[in-house]
Structure formats: C-alpha cells, structure tokens
Design a protein around this motif. Structure first.
Motif, mmCIF file in Angstrom:
data_model
loop_
_atom_site.group_PDB
_atom_site.id
_atom_site.type_symbol
_atom_site.label_atom_id
_atom_site.label_comp_id
_atom_site.label_asym_id
_atom_site.label_seq_id
_atom_site.Cartn_x
_atom_site.Cartn_y
_atom_site.Cartn_z
ATOM 1 N N GLN A 37 30.137 55.329 20.918
ATOM 2 C CA GLN A 37 31.026 54.626 21.942
ATOM 3 C C GLN A 37 32.594 54.709 21.713
ATOM 4 O OE1 GLN A 37 30.230 50.414 23.147
ATOM 5 N NE2 GLN A 37 31.159 50.929 25.296
ATOM 6 N N GLU A 62 32.991 58.979 22.418
ATOM 7 C CA GLU A 62 33.208 59.080 23.755
ATOM 8 C C GLU A 62 34.491 58.678 24.130
ATOM 9 O OE1 GLU A 62 30.296 57.492 26.272
ATOM 10 O OE2 GLU A 62 28.711 58.277 25.232
ATOM 11 N N TRP A 63 34.906 57.595 23.532
ATOM 12 C CA TRP A 63 36.404 57.147 23.718
ATOM 13 C C TRP A 63 37.193 56.840 22.273
ATOM 14 C CZ3 TRP A 63 39.705 56.150 27.536
ATOM 15 C CH2 TRP A 63 39.160 56.367 28.994
ATOM 16 N N CYS A 71 36.440 48.046 31.129
ATOM 17 C CA CYS A 71 37.456 48.926 31.927
ATOM 18 C C CYS A 71 37.035 50.391 32.081
ATOM 19 C CB CYS A 71 39.015 48.865 31.135
ATOM 20 S SG CYS A 71 39.932 47.361 31.195
ATOM 21 N N ASN A 72 36.258 50.698 31.098
ATOM 22 C CA ASN A 72 35.732 52.196 31.274
ATOM 23 C C ASN A 72 34.569 52.140 32.195
ATOM 24 O OD1 ASN A 72 35.677 52.627 27.532
ATOM 25 N ND2 ASN A 72 37.416 52.973 28.769
ATOM 26 N N PRO A 90 35.667 54.713 35.953
ATOM 27 C CA PRO A 90 34.817 56.060 35.295
ATOM 28 C C PRO A 90 35.619 57.184 35.288
ATOM 29 C CG PRO A 90 33.745 55.283 37.107
ATOM 30 C CD PRO A 90 34.770 54.206 37.147
ATOM 31 N N ASP A 93 40.860 58.846 32.588
ATOM 32 C CA ASP A 93 40.656 59.354 31.445
ATOM 33 C C ASP A 93 41.475 58.898 30.237
ATOM 34 O OD1 ASP A 93 38.905 62.082 31.113
ATOM 35 O OD2 ASP A 93 40.280 62.348 32.981
ATOM 36 N N SER A 132 39.869 59.293 26.475
ATOM 37 C CA SER A 132 38.602 59.725 26.596
ATOM 38 C C SER A 132 38.618 60.897 25.814
ATOM 39 C CB SER A 132 38.104 60.083 27.881
ATOM 40 O OG SER A 132 38.768 61.191 28.474
#
Length: 241
Positions: free
Chosen positions: A4, A47-48, A69-70, A74, A77, A124
C-alpha cells in the motif's frame, strides 16, 4: 501484490549506507533510507510513495489518514500534507501573484497546489512512472517543486487536504536570496516557460543571469518535461494564488 505504501526517508547522512531502524513495521509498508530520492523511487513497489525528510514523523496515524484521503480522492495523483509545528501549521505552495512560490493560508480549504513543503509529500505510483526521475541538478529545496510542476504535464494533480497533517520541525535554514532566486526561476521556466520566469524576474532581475547560464541544457529538460503535455489552462489556474 503491491504494497500500500513505501516511505522514502531522505537525508545526506544516509550516503554512507546507514539504515536506521524504522519507527514501526507492517507487511503493507516498505521503508527506504536514502540520500537520493531517485534511489527510493527505483526500489519502491508500492501503490503510494511517501517522500519525507528526517524533520517529520511518519506514524501509523498519518498513514491511516493518508489512506483515507486516497480513498476519498481516487483521481488525485499526489497529496501535500500540512506540517504541524510548535509555531503552527506549515502548508503547501501555490504560484503567487508576484510570480514566486507562496505558502497557502493556514485556514485554506481543500485545493490544488503547485508544490508541497520540501519535507513531506505523497505520490501515486502511476504518476511517478509517468513523470520519471527527480532532477538532482536543482537545489534540494526546489527538487520536489520541479517534480510537482512536471507532474502536471504528465496529467497529475496535487491536492492539499487540511486534515492530512504530519508532526514535524522543518529545518529553519532559509536559502541565500541569490540561491533562492536561481532555484525559483529555473524551476518556473522549466515547466511553465518564459512568461512565468519573466514575471518572477520583474522583481528579481539578476535572476535572468542564472537562467541564461546553462540555458541549453535546461531547454533540453524543458522539452522532455512538456512533450505531449496534458496540462490544461484550468489546471494552471487552479495552482495560482
């Protein structure tokens, strides 16, 4: 399966291979202690990607808030957290009316911004893959600002969310005015062109000399940054004061 989050902690003190013990661990989290952000980008599989200095405290609570927040935004970026210090909050930056980078108001609502504070930002994975590497030829204070403006050309947007807060004590060591002006005008020109650089130079005319010194190599980087640009006039308006 991708993690993640990866946290890239950046400090020149890690150039000798020093690898501090992470403050906490989790199967969905990776830690990288590097002297160059690009080394962290190359190693990351999450992913981040959180880029942090030693001056902020990346905690479980902060990452949990970042995850929320992600999920809430969505299509965004990059996220620019606020830093809570003993003296108040330090926020992200927009392009000011006088042409330079200015910090948003402490009470600003959710909005798009031009650059994060140099101590903390989250990107991202998809925008890092599209934007590429950090430009290490720029002053450290402007590397993330440059990357964030280049990100616009790659179709990404950076959001400041007031409730995404991290604790920290940013280094109180402002750049020499000449260094600041050099970093600022070269960063503005590289992604926003001669008009943006010229507006800044109206107040700092000597900055022209630092811009035109090495302009050939800067133009090569500018062309690479804006080639096939996805930045729209609306995106540019949204990051102005």
């Amino acid at each position: 399966m991708l993690r993640q989050f990866d946290v890239i902690v950046v400090s020149k003190s890690f150039a000798d291979g020093t690898k501090p013990t992470p403050p906490f661990t989790d199967p969905s989290l990776g830690w990288f202690f590097v002297d160059d952000i690009n080394k962290g980008f190359e190693a990351s599989e999450a992913e981040w990607i959180v880029v942090a200095s030693e001056h902020v405290k990346v905690t479980r609570e902060f990452l949990n808030n970042l995850a929320e927040c992600n999920a809430s935004f969505p299509m965004v970026d990059a996220l620019a957290p606020r830093i809570r210090t003993a003296k108040g909050f330090v926020g992200a930056k927009v392009i000011g009316k006088k042409g330079d980078f200015v910090q948003i108001d402490e009470k600003a609502s959710i909005r798009y911004v031009a650059a994060p504070q140099p101590d903390i930002v989250a990107f991202s994975r998809r925008i890092v893959q599209r934007t590429g590497r950090i430009d290490n030829s720029l002053l450290e204070n402007f590397q993330l600002a440059d990357y964030s403006l280049r990100m616009l050309h790659a179709g990404g947007r950076m959001l400041s969310v007031p409730y995404l807060v991290i604790e920290g004590t940013p280094a109180d060591s402002p750049l020499d005015p000449k260094e600041y002006n050099t970093g600022c005008i070269r960063t503005l020109y590289k992604s926003l062109g001669i008009t943006a650089a010229g507006k800044f130079a109206l107040r700092h005319p000597l900055a022209w000399f630092s811009l035109f010194s090495g302009l050939k190599s800067l133009n090569i980087k500018r062309e690479a940054a804006i080639s096939l640009s996805k930045m729209t006039p609306e995106m540019l308006r949204d990051i102005r004061e």
